[in-house]
Scaffold this active site. Structure first.
Site, PDB file in Angstrom:
ATOM      1  N   ARG A  99      -3.355 -10.188   4.481  1.00 38.35           N
ATOM      2  CA  ARG A  99      -3.686 -10.267   3.048  1.00 38.35           C
ATOM      3  C   ARG A  99      -2.501  -9.691   2.282  1.00 38.35           C
ATOM      4  NH1 ARG A  99      -5.618  -6.810  -0.856  1.00 38.35           N
ATOM      5  NH2 ARG A  99      -7.155  -7.656  -2.301  1.00 38.35           N
ATOM      6  N   LYS A 108       0.825  -1.220   0.000  1.00 41.41           N
ATOM      7  CA  LYS A 108       0.000   0.000   0.000  1.00 41.41           C
ATOM      8  C   LYS A 108       0.856   1.266   0.000  1.00 41.41           C
ATOM      9  CE  LYS A 108      -4.347  -2.008   1.031  1.00 41.41           C
ATOM     10  NZ  LYS A 108      -5.408  -2.337   1.954  1.00 41.41           N
TER      11      LYS A 108
END
Ligand code: HH2
Length: 278
Positions: free
Chosen positions: A254, A218
């Site tokens: 994840r 991210k």
């Protein structure tokens, strides 16, 4: 944050995206073939769960219809099911897609809207009897990064997740089927919100549900680093975030880079256990 020697290994959820920009050599067959190869690779690399998504939640991404999204994900779920018993999670906000995926063999509904997108989402989750991941997001995918605001980000995310878990249970979802996810990057300022949330994960874990953490690749990682790091240049930061999650007691992460994450978690756990024995 307390450092907990994990009694259970942190589970690793490998990400597979079936959005058109993910496998750009085009064509549905080519895309499904490439995705199946990726699924096999993630399984071989040690994934415990595969998370399959057919719609991008990134700001500016093209919306897709439920039919189109189901057409993308169902053939892959069927193909994986034909050769593996690995649990499959469907990353969708649409109940129609969750239903189609469950019929094809998915057993987890990963919903970034925490079952708020459609009026029938809560009832559909209860009826499907699947596990559900309820994720926190401030705002809507298209605009969520415009101007996110919080007083105490950890407290507000925890309060939201506790309320969504209550709503799911009230609709008939069994308590033991509920997962919570703080939604790193979803309506959160790069540093002012994502970092305190990662540092306060133990307060989300304390709600008493298994927590899934999705920090892999991210943008905040690039912001903490020297900036300008593309998604595939964020492995070190992704692993650091997974270990922060492990130390806080999350149940699963994840991730895109399964093999490297599995190795990092194994080393972390071995050290944590040796420390607790010594
Ligand atoms: N993040 C993305 C998509 N789905 N689901 C859950 N439960 N938690 C998350 O953090 C989460 C999610 C978006 O991740 P991104 O890396 O932007 O895209 P992708 O992983 O689809 O490549």
């Amino acid at each position: 944050m307390t450092a907990l020697p994990a009694s259970q290994p942190v589970r690793v959820m490998g990400v597979i995206n079936l959005t058109p920009d993910s496998f750009s050599d085009g064509g549905r067959f080519a895309q499904a073939g490439a995705a199946l190869l990726q699924a096999r690779r993630l399984i071989a690399d040690g994934a415990d769960v595969l998370d399959i998504g057919g719609e991008s939640t990134r700001p500016g991404a093209q919306p897709v219809t439920a039919d189109e999204e189901a057409d993308r994900v169902v053939p892959l779920i069927q193909a994986i099911r034909a050769e593996s018993a690995i649990p499959i999670s469907i990353d969708t906000m649409k109940p129609e897609v969750a239903r189609a995926a469950a019929a094809a063999g998915a057993s987890i509904w990963n919903d970034v809207t925490a079952l708020r997108h459609a009026p029938e989402s809560l009832a559909a989750a209860a009826e499907l009897g699947c596990e559900v991941v309820l994720m926190h997001m401030q705002g809507e995918p298209g605009t969520m990064q415009a101007e996110p605001r919080y007083g105490d980000v950890v407290a507000e995310v925890a309060e939201f997740l506790a309320a969504r878990a209550q709503a799911a249970m009230a609709a008939g979802v069994a308590r033991e089927r509920i997962w919570l996810d703080p939604g790193i990057g979803f309506g959160k300022h790069m540093l002012d919100h994502n970092l305190p949330l990662l540092g306060g994960l133990d307060r989300i874990v304390a709600l008493g549900f298994p927590v899934l953490l999705g920090a892999s690749r991210k943008s905040f990682i690039s912001a903490v680093d020297e900036g300008g790091r593309t998604a595939d240049q964020r492995l070190g930061g992704s692993i650091a975030a997974a270990l922060v999650g492990a130390a806080a007691g999350v149940a699963a992460v994840r991730v895109h880079d399964v093999r490297e994450t599995v190795q990092a978690l194994r080393v972390w756990r071995a050290v944590a256990q040796a420390g607790s024995l010594g």
